[in-house]
Design a protein around this motif. Sequence first.
Motif, PDB file in Angstrom:
ATOM      1  N   VAL A  16       0.865  -1.184   0.000  1.00  0.00           N
ATOM      2  CA  VAL A  16       0.000   0.000   0.000  1.00  0.00           C
ATOM      3  C   VAL A  16       0.900   1.231   0.000  1.00  0.00           C
ATOM      4  CG1 VAL A  16      -1.845   1.249   1.149  1.00  0.00           C
ATOM      5  CG2 VAL A  16      -1.767  -1.245   1.282  1.00  0.00           C
ATOM      6  N   THR A  17       0.745   2.067  -1.003  1.00  0.00           N
ATOM      7  CA  THR A  17       1.552   3.281  -1.153  1.00  0.00           C
ATOM      8  C   THR A  17       0.657   4.492  -1.003  1.00  0.00           C
ATOM      9  OG1 THR A  17       3.002   2.125  -2.712  1.00  0.00           O
ATOM     10  CG2 THR A  17       3.167   4.523  -2.620  1.00  0.00           C
ATOM     11  N   GLU A  18       1.032   5.386  -0.112  1.00  0.00           N
ATOM     12  CA  GLU A  18       0.281   6.618   0.123  1.00  0.00           C
ATOM     13  C   GLU A  18       1.027   7.780  -0.523  1.00  0.00           C
ATOM     14  OE1 GLU A  18      -2.046   7.395   3.986  1.00  0.00           O
ATOM     15  OE2 GLU A  18      -0.151   8.479   4.233  1.00  0.00           O
ATOM     16  N   VAL A  19       0.336   8.534  -1.335  1.00  0.00           N
ATOM     17  CA  VAL A  19       0.950   9.624  -2.092  1.00  0.00           C
ATOM     18  C   VAL A  19       0.369  10.955  -1.630  1.00  0.00           C
ATOM     19  CG1 VAL A  19       1.342  10.590  -4.382  1.00  0.00           C
ATOM     20  CG2 VAL A  19       1.272   8.108  -4.072  1.00  0.00           C
ATOM     21  N   GLY A  20       1.263  11.909  -1.368  1.00  0.00           N
ATOM     22  CA  GLY A  20       0.814  13.227  -0.930  1.00  0.00           C
ATOM     23  C   GLY A  20       1.600  14.326  -1.625  1.00  0.00           C
ATOM     24  N   ASP A  21       1.117  15.525  -1.527  1.00  0.00           N
ATOM     25  CA  ASP A  21       1.797  16.683  -2.111  1.00  0.00           C
ATOM     26  C   ASP A  21       3.107  16.927  -1.372  1.00  0.00           C
ATOM     27  OD1 ASP A  21       2.574  19.505  -2.540  1.00  0.00           O
ATOM     28  OD2 ASP A  21       0.695  19.590  -3.662  1.00  0.00           O
ATOM     29  N   GLY A  22       4.190  17.011  -2.125  1.00  0.00           N
ATOM     30  CA  GLY A  22       5.495  17.183  -1.516  1.00  0.00           C
ATOM     31  C   GLY A  22       5.714  18.534  -0.893  1.00  0.00           C
ATOM     32  N   GLN A  23       4.880  19.522  -1.208  1.00  0.00           N
ATOM     33  CA  GLN A  23       5.066  20.876  -0.681  1.00  0.00           C
ATOM     34  C   GLN A  23       4.303  21.094   0.620  1.00  0.00           C
ATOM     35  OE1 GLN A  23       4.009  23.503  -3.880  1.00  0.00           O
ATOM     36  NE2 GLN A  23       5.906  23.126  -5.019  1.00  0.00           N
ATOM     37  N   ASP A  24       3.033  20.772   0.628  1.00  0.00           N
ATOM     38  CA  ASP A  24       2.262  21.006   1.854  1.00  0.00           C
ATOM     39  C   ASP A  24       1.846  19.711   2.552  1.00  0.00           C
ATOM     40  OD1 ASP A  24       0.265  19.999   0.239  1.00  0.00           O
ATOM     41  OD2 ASP A  24      -0.706  21.935  -0.079  1.00  0.00           O
ATOM     42  N   GLY A  25       2.233  18.546   2.000  1.00  0.00           N
ATOM     43  CA  GLY A  25       1.923  17.276   2.647  1.00  0.00           C
ATOM     44  C   GLY A  25       0.482  16.841   2.520  1.00  0.00           C
TER      45      GLY A  25
ATOM     46  N   THR B 155      -2.726   0.448  -4.222  1.00  0.00           N
ATOM     47  CA  THR B 155      -2.610  -0.874  -3.615  1.00  0.00           C
ATOM     48  C   THR B 155      -2.302  -1.909  -4.694  1.00  0.00           C
ATOM     49  OG1 THR B 155      -4.210  -0.283  -1.895  1.00  0.00           O
ATOM     50  CG2 THR B 155      -3.741  -2.625  -2.206  1.00  0.00           C
ATOM     51  N   LYS B 156      -1.265  -2.709  -4.448  1.00  0.00           N
ATOM     52  CA  LYS B 156      -0.898  -3.778  -5.372  1.00  0.00           C
ATOM     53  C   LYS B 156      -0.701  -5.077  -4.602  1.00  0.00           C
ATOM     54  CE  LYS B 156       1.349  -0.940  -8.929  1.00  0.00           C
ATOM     55  NZ  LYS B 156       2.593  -0.714  -9.705  1.00  0.00           N
TER      56      LYS B 156
ATOM     57  N   VAL C   5      -5.031  -3.391  -7.436  1.00  0.00           N
ATOM     58  CA  VAL C   5      -6.409  -3.632  -7.028  1.00  0.00           C
ATOM     59  C   VAL C   5      -6.993  -2.314  -6.531  1.00  0.00           C
ATOM     60  CG1 VAL C   5      -5.993  -6.050  -6.455  1.00  0.00           C
ATOM     61  CG2 VAL C   5      -5.681  -4.302  -4.685  1.00  0.00           C
ATOM     62  N   GLU C   6      -8.206  -2.372  -6.027  1.00  0.00           N
ATOM     63  CA  GLU C   6      -8.871  -1.163  -5.538  1.00  0.00           C
ATOM     64  C   GLU C   6      -8.024  -0.485  -4.460  1.00  0.00           C
ATOM     65  OE1 GLU C   6     -13.086   0.138  -3.378  1.00  0.00           O
ATOM     66  OE2 GLU C   6     -12.794  -1.896  -4.139  1.00  0.00           O
ATOM     67  N   ASP C   7      -7.920   0.816  -4.547  1.00  0.00           N
ATOM     68  CA  ASP C   7      -7.063   1.563  -3.632  1.00  0.00           C
ATOM     69  C   ASP C   7      -7.553   1.450  -2.190  1.00  0.00           C
ATOM     70  OD1 ASP C   7      -5.567   2.329  -5.778  1.00  0.00           O
ATOM     71  OD2 ASP C   7      -6.528   4.286  -6.007  1.00  0.00           O
ATOM     72  N   TYR C   8      -6.595   1.493  -1.266  1.00  0.00           N
ATOM     73  CA  TYR C   8      -6.904   1.447   0.159  1.00  0.00           C
ATOM     74  C   TYR C   8      -7.652   2.711   0.561  1.00  0.00           C
ATOM     75  CZ  TYR C   8      -6.061   0.936   5.199  1.00  0.00           C
ATOM     76  OH  TYR C   8      -6.200   0.813   6.563  1.00  0.00           O
ATOM     77  N   PRO C   9      -8.824   2.590   1.174  1.00  0.00           N
ATOM     78  CA  PRO C   9      -9.678   3.774   1.392  1.00  0.00           C
ATOM     79  C   PRO C   9      -9.384   4.558   2.670  1.00  0.00           C
ATOM     80  CG  PRO C   9     -10.857   1.794   2.023  1.00  0.00           C
ATOM     81  CD  PRO C   9      -9.520   1.338   1.504  1.00  0.00           C
ATOM     82  N   HIS C  10      -8.279   4.264   3.369  1.00  0.00           N
ATOM     83  CA  HIS C  10      -8.002   4.941   4.627  1.00  0.00           C
ATOM     84  C   HIS C  10      -6.557   5.429   4.662  1.00  0.00           C
ATOM     85  CE1 HIS C  10     -11.798   3.308   6.110  1.00  0.00           C
ATOM     86  NE2 HIS C  10     -11.388   2.101   5.731  1.00  0.00           N
TER      87      HIS C  10
END
Length: 434
Positions: A152-161, A168-169, A181-186
């Motif tokens: 599970v990989t969480e991606v956020g804005d590198g400037q303001d977080g 999810t793979k 597969v369907e992305d982790y919803p939390h």
Amino acid sequence: MQNLPQEIVTDILSRLPVKSLLRLRCVSKPWRSLIDSKDFVKLHLHQSTKTNSNRFLLVEDTLLDIFAVDLDSFERLDLGDPPLNDYGMANTCNGLVLAVSDRPVLWNPSTRKLKELPPTPLESPGDVKVYVNELYGFGYDSKSDDYKVVKVTEVGDGQDGEYLYSETKIYSLKSNSWKRVEDYPHILPSGKRVWGVYLNDALHTVVKHCHHCESIMAFDLGTAEHHELPRPDLTGENIGVASVEVMGGYLTVLVPRKMNRSEIWVMKEYGVKESWTKLLCFAPPLPEPYMNLTPLAYLNKGDEVEVLLNYDGRCLLAYSLRKRAVRIVDVPGLVPQFSDVAFFSTSFYAEVCVGSLVSLDSPSEDDGSEKQSVQGQEKTNRDKKNRDDFLSVGFKLVLAGAFGNEEEISRNVLMEPFNPSGVGNAFELPEVVP
């Protein structure tokens, strides 16, 4: 031994540790085919799970050095030279260990086999500058008879977080490939090295919604779907459910309380809310803010049952359910630490592992082994009168001394059906001390 039925020999072999079985592969080609076969690997795993045997504790220190200790004697075990330099141990399942670095690997410490997983780059949209938080989970899907790694990989804005999205793979050992597969919803839990703990074909994690409001979520490895499990009814002053673990084949949760106390609850019947039972209430050895407490295993000490706990990576503790007392477990190479300065330099991570023969080979390689197993079985039946030729004299003496004569073996050894997943409530849950 001359007239000992093959199924009895198989049952006896299934009770031996992996180290002995690897040596016995050299006795004959039929024995090698038998020990390498899928059915025997599952039978051996089931036997270890049912009898709570062949267990050991894998310990990793802050230098990423990994060693093992026996869960009965707590003596160091020989792992050779673990091929996990710069890898962080995540979680275990049926004797396999998931370790993570730039690329995750699967490792069987009993057979000393290692498999590097193929790369799976992040499918990042455009040139967005992002920060990435990755967590992994690992378990067994009994429906497809496949071991799977979830990333599970969480991606956020590198400037303001600011949170952007997650990815999810799932990796399949059978196909040696990843699929999305369907992305982790939390939001991913912070301060964790493992995304989900494995039990009953699912990975389990605690999801924080708001202050003192959490859910226990399960991710089905077969369907790749999320569902919620009931949490215990908590009364009084508590901080909520801090983490979910698996101990002795049961789902457990850690519930921090005020006054530096922590409770451990056990779900006696999977998925049934009413089966949640408080196992113990623990106060730390020193008065200090809440520290992480991880239940690891039940220890049988004659008529005494203890719960082995990892106390915040500082030391191992054994809590007596009958005496309601705690002791520090002496482990070679682990020095109990309670000062803040020492803690950050010597903390450790621990996972319970079972010795198993589970293979990391591809299905095509396993098919070849299965064909050899069939041929070996046919030859064994033809040469039944010469069965003793397959046995070394020393091993025959060991069998005779341990199990008695052939008639006694035939009467006493019970061939039970086994669960292919190698998972179940292998440990009879002790009575809870109020």
